[in-house]
Design a protein around this motif. Structure first.
Motif, PDB file in Angstrom:
ATOM      1  N   LEU A  79      62.154  49.004  97.222  1.00 51.61           N
ATOM      2  CA  LEU A  79      61.555  48.099  98.203  1.00 51.61           C
ATOM      3  C   LEU A  79      62.631  47.439  99.067  1.00 51.61           C
ATOM      4  N   VAL A  80      63.747  47.082  98.460  1.00 48.26           N
ATOM      5  CA  VAL A  80      64.836  46.453  99.222  1.00 48.26           C
ATOM      6  C   VAL A  80      65.413  47.432 100.231  1.00 48.26           C
ATOM      7  N   GLN A  81      65.724  48.663  99.784  1.00 49.54           N
ATOM      8  CA  GLN A  81      66.367  49.595 100.712  1.00 49.54           C
ATOM      9  C   GLN A  81      65.432  50.027 101.837  1.00 49.54           C
ATOM     10  N   TYR A  82      64.141  50.123 101.550  1.00 51.22           N
ATOM     11  CA  TYR A  82      63.210  50.487 102.614  1.00 51.22           C
ATOM     12  C   TYR A  82      62.975  49.321 103.572  1.00 51.22           C
ATOM     13  N   THR A  83      62.928  48.113 103.039  1.00 53.89           N
ATOM     14  CA  THR A  83      62.712  46.940 103.900  1.00 53.89           C
ATOM     15  C   THR A  83      63.904  46.702 104.815  1.00 53.89           C
ATOM     16  N   MET A  84      65.120  46.864 104.261  1.00 48.78           N
ATOM     17  CA  MET A  84      66.339  46.579 105.015  1.00 48.78           C
ATOM     18  C   MET A  84      66.909  47.812 105.730  1.00 48.78           C
ATOM     19  N   ALA A  85      66.256  48.976 105.570  1.00 49.56           N
ATOM     20  CA  ALA A  85      66.757  50.225 106.163  1.00 49.56           C
ATOM     21  C   ALA A  85      68.218  50.440 105.799  1.00 49.56           C
TER      22      ALA A  85
ATOM     23  N   PRO B  56      68.024  41.775  96.793  1.00 51.77           N
ATOM     24  CA  PRO B  56      66.604  41.455  96.620  1.00 51.77           C
ATOM     25  C   PRO B  56      66.255  40.007  96.938  1.00 51.77           C
ATOM     26  N   LEU B  57      67.281  39.134  97.078  1.00 53.02           N
ATOM     27  CA  LEU B  57      67.015  37.741  97.407  1.00 53.02           C
ATOM     28  C   LEU B  57      66.852  37.513  98.907  1.00 53.02           C
ATOM     29  N   HIS B  58      66.936  38.567  99.695  1.00 55.36           N
ATOM     30  CA  HIS B  58      66.733  38.402 101.139  1.00 55.36           C
ATOM     31  C   HIS B  58      65.311  37.888 101.393  1.00 55.36           C
ATOM     32  N   PRO B  59      65.156  36.892 102.246  1.00 53.22           N
ATOM     33  CA  PRO B  59      63.817  36.325 102.489  1.00 53.22           C
ATOM     34  C   PRO B  59      62.774  37.344 102.929  1.00 53.22           C
ATOM     35  N   ALA B  60      63.182  38.393 103.642  1.00 54.66           N
ATOM     36  CA  ALA B  60      62.205  39.413 104.047  1.00 54.66           C
ATOM     37  C   ALA B  60      61.598  40.099 102.827  1.00 54.66           C
ATOM     38  N   VAL B  61      62.428  40.361 101.834  1.00 59.64           N
ATOM     39  CA  VAL B  61      61.948  40.976 100.596  1.00 59.64           C
ATOM     40  C   VAL B  61      61.082  39.982  99.816  1.00 59.64           C
ATOM     41  N   LEU B  62      61.553  38.750  99.739  1.00 59.91           N
ATOM     42  CA  LEU B  62      60.804  37.725  99.003  1.00 59.91           C
ATOM     43  C   LEU B  62      59.422  37.504  99.612  1.00 59.91           C
ATOM     44  N   GLN B  63      59.317  37.567 100.936  1.00 55.51           N
ATOM     45  CA  GLN B  63      58.017  37.381 101.577  1.00 55.51           C
ATOM     46  C   GLN B  63      57.059  38.521 101.243  1.00 55.51           C
ATOM     47  N   LEU B  64      57.594  39.750 101.136  1.00 51.96           N
ATOM     48  CA  LEU B  64      56.745  40.873 100.739  1.00 51.96           C
ATOM     49  C   LEU B  64      56.275  40.712  99.290  1.00 51.96           C
ATOM     50  N   ILE B  65      57.181  40.262  98.424  1.00 51.61           N
ATOM     51  CA  ILE B  65      56.823  40.041  97.020  1.00 51.61           C
ATOM     52  C   ILE B  65      55.735  38.974  96.913  1.00 51.61           C
TER      53      ILE B  65
ATOM     54  N   VAL C  35      62.513  28.681  99.542  1.00 47.60           N
ATOM     55  CA  VAL C  35      63.415  29.796  99.865  1.00 47.60           C
ATOM     56  C   VAL C  35      62.747  30.814 100.784  1.00 47.60           C
ATOM     57  N   LEU C  36      61.415  30.863 100.784  1.00 46.02           N
ATOM     58  CA  LEU C  36      60.721  31.775 101.700  1.00 46.02           C
ATOM     59  C   LEU C  36      60.979  31.419 103.154  1.00 46.02           C
ATOM     60  N   GLU C  37      61.362  30.174 103.396  1.00 48.20           N
ATOM     61  CA  GLU C  37      61.602  29.715 104.767  1.00 48.20           C
ATOM     62  C   GLU C  37      63.051  29.887 105.209  1.00 48.20           C
TER      63      GLU C  37
ATOM     64  N   ALA D  92      69.977  35.976 102.289  1.00 45.81           N
ATOM     65  CA  ALA D  92      70.085  36.011 100.829  1.00 45.81           C
ATOM     66  C   ALA D  92      71.102  34.990 100.336  1.00 45.81           C
ATOM     67  N   GLU D  93      72.174  34.787 101.104  1.00 46.03           N
ATOM     68  CA  GLU D  93      73.204  33.816 100.715  1.00 46.03           C
ATOM     69  C   GLU D  93      72.621  32.406 100.671  1.00 46.03           C
TER      70      GLU D  93
END
Length: 576
Positions: A459-465, A479-488, A555-557, A561-562
Motif C-alpha cells: 500500500l505504501v509503495q503504490y500510494t507513493m509511487a 508507512p507513517l506518511h499522512p497520505a497512507v494514514l488517511q487511506l488506513i 497526525v492525519l492533519e 512522515a517526519e
C-alpha cells in the motif's frame, strides 16, 4: 569512526574486533579423458555424501536446542543436495563437457544463484546465499579444505566479514562471538535470522571494505538496533552502550511477563496480536512467542518450494497442521497464493514483465487459472474443519475481482457438499487492502466482505509511487506518511460502519511509533513477526485508546512522515 549498515539483529555489544579475510574461490577447469569420467562422478558423489553428513550434524544440534526455524534452514540445504537442477545437472556437465566436478558444480550453482539474485523480492534474493553455502561445502570436500573457517575463533570477540554463510552463523558460539557485522547481506538473509535466534546483535550490508576500516584487536561497539558500528569509541560512548546493554537485558525479562497475558489497552480495549508466517514451523514458533493467532499465512512458499504445483493434499496438510499448531480456536488467516510478478516459479511459465509489481500476479493469476485456484480453495475449506480458518484474497483492485473469486469459492463449497466432505460453511472471507483503489472504495467492499487486512508494504509503495526495493526511494517508503494514514483511516471507518473487523499484516503493525496511531484509529487486529508480539503487548497495556484517538486525528492533519513521528514521540509519553 562510525560505519552505518542494516540493523539485522537488535541489541548492543562491546568487544574486540576479529576480521575474517575474504577468501576467493579458486576453481580451475580441467579437461578429462573418457576413462576418468566414472572416477570423477564417483568423487562428486562422495563429496555430496560428506556434505550431507556435515549438514545433518548441524541440523541435529539445532533440533536438540529446540531451534526449529533455524533447523528448517538446514533442511532446505539438505534438500539442495537432492535438487536435479543443481546436482544432476552438474553430473551431466562432467560427462557432457568432460570437465572436473569442482568446475561443473561451481558453474551450475553460480548460474542458479545469479538468477535468484536478480529477483526483486528481497527474501528470495537472499536464498542465493543458501545455494552458495552448500556449493562451498561440496567444493571444499572436493578440494580437501575444511568448511569451518571459524574454528580458530577464541575469546569474546566481534566478528567482521565480507559475508557469513548460514552454516557459519549457525555454528557461532555466543559465549565467544558476541556480535558480527558484514559487508553483504540483508535483514531477511538466513545469517540475520540465525543471529536473531541465537540472540546476538548483527549488522549487515555495510558495504565498502571492512578490512580497510577495522583491524584485529580494535575495540568496537555494535549497535544492532540502529545498524551502527563504532570503531575505537570514546569513554562516553562506552558508558552509554554499557547502560543500553543493561537496559536491554531488563527489557527482555520484562517482556516475558506478558507472554500469557491478554492484548488489552490501559482503558480496557481488547485487540488481537497475531503473527505473520510462511510455514507450519513458523506457526509453532508464533504460538510459543505468545501470538493469539495467525494474521497472515503466506501460502506462496508452498508453490515456490515445490518442483510443480502443490497438490490439494499437500496444501490441506499444511493448512491443517498450521491450524493445530496455533490452536483450533485461534484465528488463522490464509492468504491465497500471492505469486507471479517478482516471485518467479519456473514451472508456471509466467510472462516476463517490465513492471512485475503492477503486473500479472496474485488474484489476477488465480482468476486466469481457475482450476489451480480451486485446488487451493478446496484444501483451505477442508482444513477449515480442523480450526478457525479464514480466507483472504490478495491484490484485489476492483469489485468484479472480489466477486469472481467469491463465486469460485462458492463453486468449490458446492462440490464439497456433493462429495460429503466436511468444511466450515460459514468460513469468513475477506480481502487484502494493498491497492489504493481498494482503499478508496472500501465502503463498497465493506458491504460484501467479512473483513479487511491492510497490507502496508505494498500500500505504501503504490500510494507513493516508490519501489520499496529501491534504496534511493527509502525516504518515500514510510508507512507513517499522512497520505497512507488517511487511506488506513478510510478503510477502518468503512469496515466499522458496516460491522466488519479490520486487521493489518504489513510491517507497520509491529512498529512502536505506528501502534499508538493504529490503536487510536480503531484497528482490531495487529499481525507482525512473532518476535515483535511481546514488546507490542507491553506497549499496548500502557496506552489508552481514548487518548490515542486524539493523537491519531492530529497526525492525519500533518504534512510528512517526519512530522508524524515527531508528534508521536512528543505526545505519547509511554514510548519513552
Amino acid at each position: 569512526m562510525l560505519l552505518q549498515g542494516i540493523a539485522a539483529s537488535p541489541g548492543y555489544a562491546i568487544g574486540v574486533a576479529k576480521v575474517l579475510s575474504a577468501k576467493a574461490v579458486h576453481i580451475v577447469k580441467r579437461q578429462l579423458a573418457d576413462s576418468q569420467l566414472d572416477e570423477e562422478t564417483g568423487r562428486f558423489d562422495a563429496a555430496i555424501a560428506a556434505t550431507r553428513v556435515e549438514l545433518e550434524v548441524i541440523h541435529g544440534k539445532l533440533v536438540a536446542q529446540q531451534k526449529e526455524p533455524e533447523a528448517e534452514i538446514f533442511e532446505a540445504h539438505l534438500m539442495l543436495l537432492e535438487d536435479e537442477e543443481l546436482v544432476d545437472r552438474s553430473k551431466e556437465r562432467v560427462r557432457e563437457e568432460r570437465i572436473n566436478a569442482e568446475y561443473a558444480f561451481f558453474t551450475t550453482s553460480e548460474e542458479i544463484a545469479e538468477m535468484i539474485s536478480a529477483l526483486d523480492d528481497p527474501y528470495l534474493k537472499e536464498r542465493a546465499a543458501d545455494i552458495r553455502d552448500v556449493s562451498r561445502r561440496v567444493i571444499n570436500h572436493l578440494q580437501g579444505i575444511s568448511s569451518e573457517p571459524l574454528n580458530d575463533v577464541t575469546g569474546k570477540i566481534i566478528l567482521f566479514a565480507e559475508d557469513l554463510t548460514p552454516s557459519d552463523t549457525a555454528q557461532l558460539d555466543p559465549s565467544k562471538v558476541v556480535a558480527f557485522a558484514t559487508q553483504a547481506g540483508g535483514r531477511t538473509s538466513h545469517s540475520a535470522i540465525i543471529a536473531r535466534s541465537i540472540g546476538i546483535p548483527a549488522i549487515v550490508g555495510i558495504g565498502g571494505s571492512l578490512e580497510n576500516a577495522v583491524k584485529d584487536g580494535q575495540t568496537v561497539i555494535i549497535d544492532g538496533t540502529n545498524g551502527k558500528v563504532i570503531i575505537e569509541p570514546d569513554e562516553a560512548s562506552l558508558a552509554r552502550y554499557s547502560q543500553l546493554q543493561q537496559e536491554q537485558h531488563e527489557h527482555a525479562q520484562y517482556y516475558q511477563t506478558y507472554l500469557n497475558q491478554p492484548s488489552v489497552s490501559r482503558d480496557g480495549v481488547q485487540v488481537e496480536l497475531v503473527a505473520n508466517i510462511g510455514s507450519v514451523k513458523d506457526a509453532e514458533q508464533a504460538a510459543k512467542a505468545g501470538a493469539e493467532g495467525i494474521g497472515l499465512f503466506r501460502t506462496e512458499f508452498l508453490y515456490m518450494d515445490a518442483p510443480e504445483l502443490p497438490s490439494e493434499e499437500t496444501q490441506f496438510e499444511a493448512y491443517r497442521k498450521a491450524a493445530e499448531a496455533i490452536g483450533s480456536k485461534s484465528p488463522i488467516v490464509i492468504r491465497t497464493s500471492d505469486i507471479g510478478g517478482d516471485k518467479e516459479i519456473p514451472y508456471m511459465k509466467l510472462p516476463k514483465e517490465d513492471n512485475p509489481f503492477l503486473g500479472f500476479r496474485a488474484i489476477r493469476i488465480c482468476l486466469d487459472r481457475p482450476e489451480m485456484f480451486k485446488t487451493q480453495l478446496r484444501a483451505i475449506l477442508r482444513a477449515s474443519a480442523f480450526g478457525n480458518l479464514k480466507i483472504m484474497f490478495p491484490m484485489i483492485a476492483a469489485l468484479n475481482e472480489w466477486r469472481q473469486a467469491k463465486s469460485l469459492l462458492e463453486e468449490v463449497k458446492g462440490e464439497l457438499r456433493e462429495a460429503g466432505i466436511s468444511f466450515n460453511p460459514s468460513i469468513e472471507v475477506g480481502i487484502m487492502i494493498e491497492i489504493p483503489a481498494a482503499a478508496i472504495l472500501a465502503d463498497k467492499f465493506a458491504k460484501e466482505v467479512d473483513f479487511f487486512s491492510i497490507g502496508t508494504n505494498d500500500l505504501v509503495q503504490y500510494t507513493m509511487a516508490a519501489d520499496r526495493m529501491n534504496p534511493k526511494l527509502g525516504y518515500l517508503n514510510d508507512p507513517l506518511h499522512p497520505a497512507v494514514l488517511q487511506l488506513i483511516e478510510r478503510v477502518i471507518s468503512a469496515a466499522h460502519a458496516n460491522g466488519k473487523w479490520v486487521g493489518m499484516c504489513g510491517e507497520m503493525a509491529g512498529q512502536k511509533h505506528a501502534l499508538p496511531i493504529l490503536l487510536g484509529l480503531g484497528l482490531d487486529e495487529f499481525s507482525m513477526s512473532a518476535s515483535a508480539i511481546l514488546p507490542a503487548r507491553a506497549l499496548l497495556a500502557k496506552l489508552s485508546q481514548q487518548e490515542m484517538k486524539q493523537v491519531a486525528q492530529a497526525v492525519l492533519e500533518l504534512g510528512s512522515a517526519e512530522e508524524v513521528k515527531a508528534y508521536v514521540e512528543e505526545h505519547v509519553q509511554e514510548l519513552k
